[in-house]
Design a protein around this motif. Structure first.
Motif, PDB file in Angstrom:
ATOM      1  N   SER A 208       0.812  -1.221   0.000  1.00  0.00           N
ATOM      2  CA  SER A 208       0.000   0.000   0.000  1.00  0.00           C
ATOM      3  C   SER A 208       0.839   1.261   0.000  1.00  0.00           C
ATOM      4  O   SER A 208       1.993   1.246   0.434  1.00  0.00           O
ATOM      5  N   GLY A 209       0.201   2.350  -0.385  1.00  0.00           N
ATOM      6  CA  GLY A 209       0.813   3.656  -0.192  1.00  0.00           C
ATOM      7  C   GLY A 209       0.547   4.160   1.212  1.00  0.00           C
ATOM      8  O   GLY A 209      -0.307   3.635   1.915  1.00  0.00           O
ATOM      9  N   GLY A 210       1.292   5.189   1.603  1.00  0.00           N
ATOM     10  CA  GLY A 210       1.091   5.800   2.917  1.00  0.00           C
ATOM     11  C   GLY A 210       1.690   4.980   4.040  1.00  0.00           C
ATOM     12  O   GLY A 210       2.663   4.250   3.838  1.00  0.00           O
ATOM     13  N   HIS A 211       1.087   5.087   5.203  1.00  0.00           N
ATOM     14  CA  HIS A 211       1.574   4.433   6.428  1.00  0.00           C
ATOM     15  C   HIS A 211       1.312   2.928   6.325  1.00  0.00           C
ATOM     16  O   HIS A 211       0.172   2.526   6.105  1.00  0.00           O
ATOM     17  N   ILE A 212       2.338   2.114   6.481  1.00  0.00           N
ATOM     18  CA  ILE A 212       2.192   0.675   6.186  1.00  0.00           C
ATOM     19  C   ILE A 212       2.668  -0.228   7.311  1.00  0.00           C
ATOM     20  O   ILE A 212       3.485   0.162   8.142  1.00  0.00           O
ATOM     21  N   GLY A 213       2.162  -1.469   7.289  1.00  0.00           N
ATOM     22  CA  GLY A 213       2.678  -2.538   8.130  1.00  0.00           C
ATOM     23  C   GLY A 213       3.723  -3.340   7.362  1.00  0.00           C
ATOM     24  O   GLY A 213       4.199  -2.898   6.309  1.00  0.00           O
ATOM     25  N   ALA A 214       4.052  -4.544   7.874  1.00  0.00           N
ATOM     26  CA  ALA A 214       5.174  -5.307   7.324  1.00  0.00           C
ATOM     27  C   ALA A 214       4.753  -6.447   6.390  1.00  0.00           C
ATOM     28  O   ALA A 214       5.474  -6.795   5.463  1.00  0.00           O
ATOM     29  N   ALA A 215       3.586  -7.052   6.625  1.00  0.00           N
ATOM     30  CA  ALA A 215       3.202  -8.251   5.870  1.00  0.00           C
ATOM     31  C   ALA A 215       2.650  -7.880   4.495  1.00  0.00           C
ATOM     32  O   ALA A 215       2.007  -6.846   4.330  1.00  0.00           O
ATOM     33  N   THR A 216       2.903  -8.766   3.531  1.00  0.00           N
ATOM     34  CA  THR A 216       2.356  -8.534   2.190  1.00  0.00           C
ATOM     35  C   THR A 216       0.882  -8.936   2.143  1.00  0.00           C
ATOM     36  O   THR A 216       0.429  -9.772   2.933  1.00  0.00           O
ATOM     37  N   THR A 217       0.168  -8.375   1.197  1.00  0.00           N
ATOM     38  CA  THR A 217      -1.253  -8.702   1.015  1.00  0.00           C
ATOM     39  C   THR A 217      -1.437 -10.200   0.779  1.00  0.00           C
ATOM     40  O   THR A 217      -2.329 -10.818   1.361  1.00  0.00           O
ATOM     41  N   MET A 218      -0.554 -10.776  -0.033  1.00  0.00           N
ATOM     42  CA  MET A 218      -0.641 -12.210  -0.365  1.00  0.00           C
ATOM     43  C   MET A 218      -0.581 -13.085   0.882  1.00  0.00           C
ATOM     44  O   MET A 218      -1.259 -14.113   0.970  1.00  0.00           O
ATOM     45  N   CYS A 219       0.224 -12.696   1.862  1.00  0.00           N
ATOM     46  CA  CYS A 219       0.363 -13.493   3.087  1.00  0.00           C
ATOM     47  C   CYS A 219      -0.643 -13.091   4.153  1.00  0.00           C
ATOM     48  O   CYS A 219      -1.127 -13.926   4.916  1.00  0.00           O
ATOM     49  N   LEU A 220      -0.946 -11.793   4.213  1.00  0.00           N
ATOM     50  CA  LEU A 220      -1.808 -11.281   5.280  1.00  0.00           C
ATOM     51  C   LEU A 220      -3.271 -11.690   5.116  1.00  0.00           C
ATOM     52  O   LEU A 220      -3.926 -12.129   6.076  1.00  0.00           O
ATOM     53  N   VAL A 221      -3.792 -11.538   3.907  1.00  0.00           N
ATOM     54  CA  VAL A 221      -5.248 -11.720   3.712  1.00  0.00           C
ATOM     55  C   VAL A 221      -5.714 -13.140   4.081  1.00  0.00           C
ATOM     56  O   VAL A 221      -6.670 -13.282   4.855  1.00  0.00           O
ATOM     57  N   PRO A 222      -5.057 -14.201   3.588  1.00  0.00           N
ATOM     58  CA  PRO A 222      -5.568 -15.535   3.952  1.00  0.00           C
ATOM     59  C   PRO A 222      -5.404 -15.838   5.441  1.00  0.00           C
ATOM     60  O   PRO A 222      -6.246 -16.528   6.020  1.00  0.00           O
ATOM     61  N   GLN A 223      -4.348 -15.302   6.057  1.00  0.00           N
ATOM     62  CA  GLN A 223      -4.148 -15.566   7.490  1.00  0.00           C
ATOM     63  C   GLN A 223      -5.198 -14.835   8.322  1.00  0.00           C
ATOM     64  O   GLN A 223      -5.711 -15.367   9.310  1.00  0.00           O
ATOM     65  N   VAL A 224      -5.544 -13.619   7.919  1.00  0.00           N
ATOM     66  CA  VAL A 224      -6.599 -12.880   8.629  1.00  0.00           C
ATOM     67  C   VAL A 224      -7.947 -13.556   8.371  1.00  0.00           C
ATOM     68  O   VAL A 224      -8.752 -13.745   9.294  1.00  0.00           O
ATOM     69  N   ALA A 225      -8.186 -13.970   7.120  1.00  0.00           N
ATOM     70  CA  ALA A 225      -9.467 -14.614   6.781  1.00  0.00           C
ATOM     71  C   ALA A 225      -9.679 -15.897   7.589  1.00  0.00           C
ATOM     72  O   ALA A 225     -10.807 -16.204   7.978  1.00  0.00           O
ATOM     73  N   ASP A 226      -8.588 -16.612   7.862  1.00  0.00           N
ATOM     74  CA  ASP A 226      -8.694 -17.837   8.681  1.00  0.00           C
ATOM     75  C   ASP A 226      -8.897 -17.524  10.158  1.00  0.00           C
ATOM     76  O   ASP A 226      -9.460 -18.322  10.898  1.00  0.00           O
ATOM     77  N   ALA A 227      -8.416 -16.361  10.591  1.00  0.00           N
ATOM     78  CA  ALA A 227      -8.390 -16.050  12.025  1.00  0.00           C
ATOM     79  C   ALA A 227      -9.686 -15.424  12.534  1.00  0.00           C
ATOM     80  O   ALA A 227      -9.940 -15.438  13.736  1.00  0.00           O
ATOM     81  N   VAL A 228     -10.482 -14.844  11.638  1.00  0.00           N
ATOM     82  CA  VAL A 228     -11.706 -14.162  12.084  1.00  0.00           C
ATOM     83  C   VAL A 228     -12.936 -14.684  11.320  1.00  0.00           C
ATOM     84  O   VAL A 228     -12.804 -15.218  10.214  1.00  0.00           O
ATOM     85  N   GLN A 229     -14.094 -14.483  11.940  1.00  0.00           N
ATOM     86  CA  GLN A 229     -15.365 -14.874  11.297  1.00  0.00           C
ATOM     87  C   GLN A 229     -15.938 -13.721  10.478  1.00  0.00           C
ATOM     88  O   GLN A 229     -16.694 -13.931   9.541  1.00  0.00           O
ATOM     89  N   ILE A 230     -15.628 -12.477  10.898  1.00  0.00           N
ATOM     90  CA  ILE A 230     -16.180 -11.297  10.225  1.00  0.00           C
ATOM     91  C   ILE A 230     -15.558 -11.158   8.820  1.00  0.00           C
ATOM     92  O   ILE A 230     -14.479 -11.697   8.564  1.00  0.00           O
ATOM     93  N   PRO A 231     -16.237 -10.443   7.924  1.00  0.00           N
ATOM     94  CA  PRO A 231     -15.708 -10.289   6.562  1.00  0.00           C
ATOM     95  C   PRO A 231     -14.369  -9.534   6.530  1.00  0.00           C
ATOM     96  O   PRO A 231     -14.099  -8.700   7.396  1.00  0.00           O
TER      97      PRO A 231
END
Ligand code: TUI
Length: 310
Positions: free
Chosen positions: A141-164
């Protein structure tokens, strides 16, 4: 296209426009909402009264849902939250911090809260606090960022939460949209592609820098200060990185960027200004209306997601 997010928010397409400081004002937000996505006014560091006026101006341009992004590093964030509730905004995204303290007030007012997260732990915490969804924003992303890539972050977050989960970072066309859905997202958020939208008030010089950018033209400043910011390389980033390498302190570094986002967006200073943009800038090649952008992405994504042969 129906997803948990289109149903939750009553929007036509699962496409958010990022709440970018200085960029995401009422013209852009209204155009994205009018095109069927979720337009978002970026409150950034603006005084609460300015945010109120932006919301009212957007409402004159569209009667579709509009969101507000609250930037939590802004000490005025609680005041902005109050304005958002008073103005009857129904969806808020938050960034650059933890919105836990504001959550109860929003929930009581019936405002849907969608925090930006840059990691799994924060996503789980937000779900426990009552968030309605989370935006998983990768380091592309542009602007203020974290460390993980979208490719790695999205599936791990999707597995960790029930919300969209809304995927953000590195998404600029229908392929990125389709990929995000394959990773478990229910919607996408885009910033850079909307910076160059016809309805975007960003100075033509800044737009041209994005349109001419190559894949490797972004730079991250501020790693040494704990506030990494991705932007297009220019004289200012070169100077900033040189000073960081020499061990410059926060004060000296801040001198270099004081008012620099405003001067890029409003005055078109592409030499000393801060040209926030994501790594996907290299893919963004034309200025289009928000409607054209969203329709093009949806058409491409629907083709890819329905395709029977690879
Ligand atoms: O907020 C953003 N992007 C931004 S904010 C911004 S304004 C600014 N201008 C100049 C210098 C610095 C900032 C420009 N771009 N994206 C959302 C985002 N949030 N990315 C990462 C995070 C995040 C980081 C830490 C969210 C939560 C978090 O948790 C920290 C905590 O308090 O637990």
């Amino acid at each position: 296209m129906k997803t948990r997010i289109t149903e939750l928010l009553g929007i036509e397409y699962p496409v958010f426009q990022g709440g970018m400081a200085w960029v995401a004002e009422h013209h852009l937000a209204a155009a994205v909402s009018e095109a069927g996505g979720l337009g978002i006014i970026g409150a950034a560091s603006a005084p609460a009264q300015v945010v109120r006026e932006e919301i009212r101006k957007a409402r004159k341009l569209t009667d579709k849902p509009i969101g507000v992004n609250i930037m939590l590093m802004n000490p005025n964030a609680p005041e902005v939250a109050k304005v958002v509730i008073e103005e009857g905004v129904k969806v808020v995204t938050t960034g650059a911090g933890n919105p836990a303290k504001l959550m109860q007030e929003f929930k009581e007012a019936g405002v849907k809260v969608i925090p930006v997260v840059a990691g799994v732990a924060m996503a789980k915490m937000m779900e426990r606090c009552g968030a309605d969804a989370v935006i998983a924003e990768g380091t592309e992303s542009g602007g203020h960022i974290g460390a993980a890539t979208t490719m790695c972050l999205v599936p791990q977050v999707a597995d960790a939460v029930q919300i969209p989960v809304i995927a953000a970072g590195g998404i600029g066309d229908g392929r990125g949209f389709a990929a995000a859905f394959m990773l478990g997202a229910d919607a996408v958020q885009m910033g850079t592609r909307f910076v160059v939208a016809k309805e975007s008030i960003v100075h033509p010089n800044y737009k041209e820098k994005i349109l001419k950018a190559k894949d490797v033209d972004s730079e991250v400043t501020g790693r040494s200060t704990g506030h990494p910011v991705r932007q297009i390389r220019n004289q200012m980033t070169r100077e900033y990185l040189r000073l960081e390498k020499e061990g410059a302190g926060l004060e000296e570094l801040e001198q270099l960027t004081l008012g620099s986002l405003r001067s890029a967006v409003i005055d078109g200073d592409v030499v000393k200004g801060t040209l926030m943009a994501g790594q996907i800038a290299g893919l963004v090649k034309k200025e289009q209306s928000c409607k054209e952008i969203i329709h093009e992405i949806m058409e491409e994504a629907e083709f890819l997601l329905n395709r029977k042969e690879w």
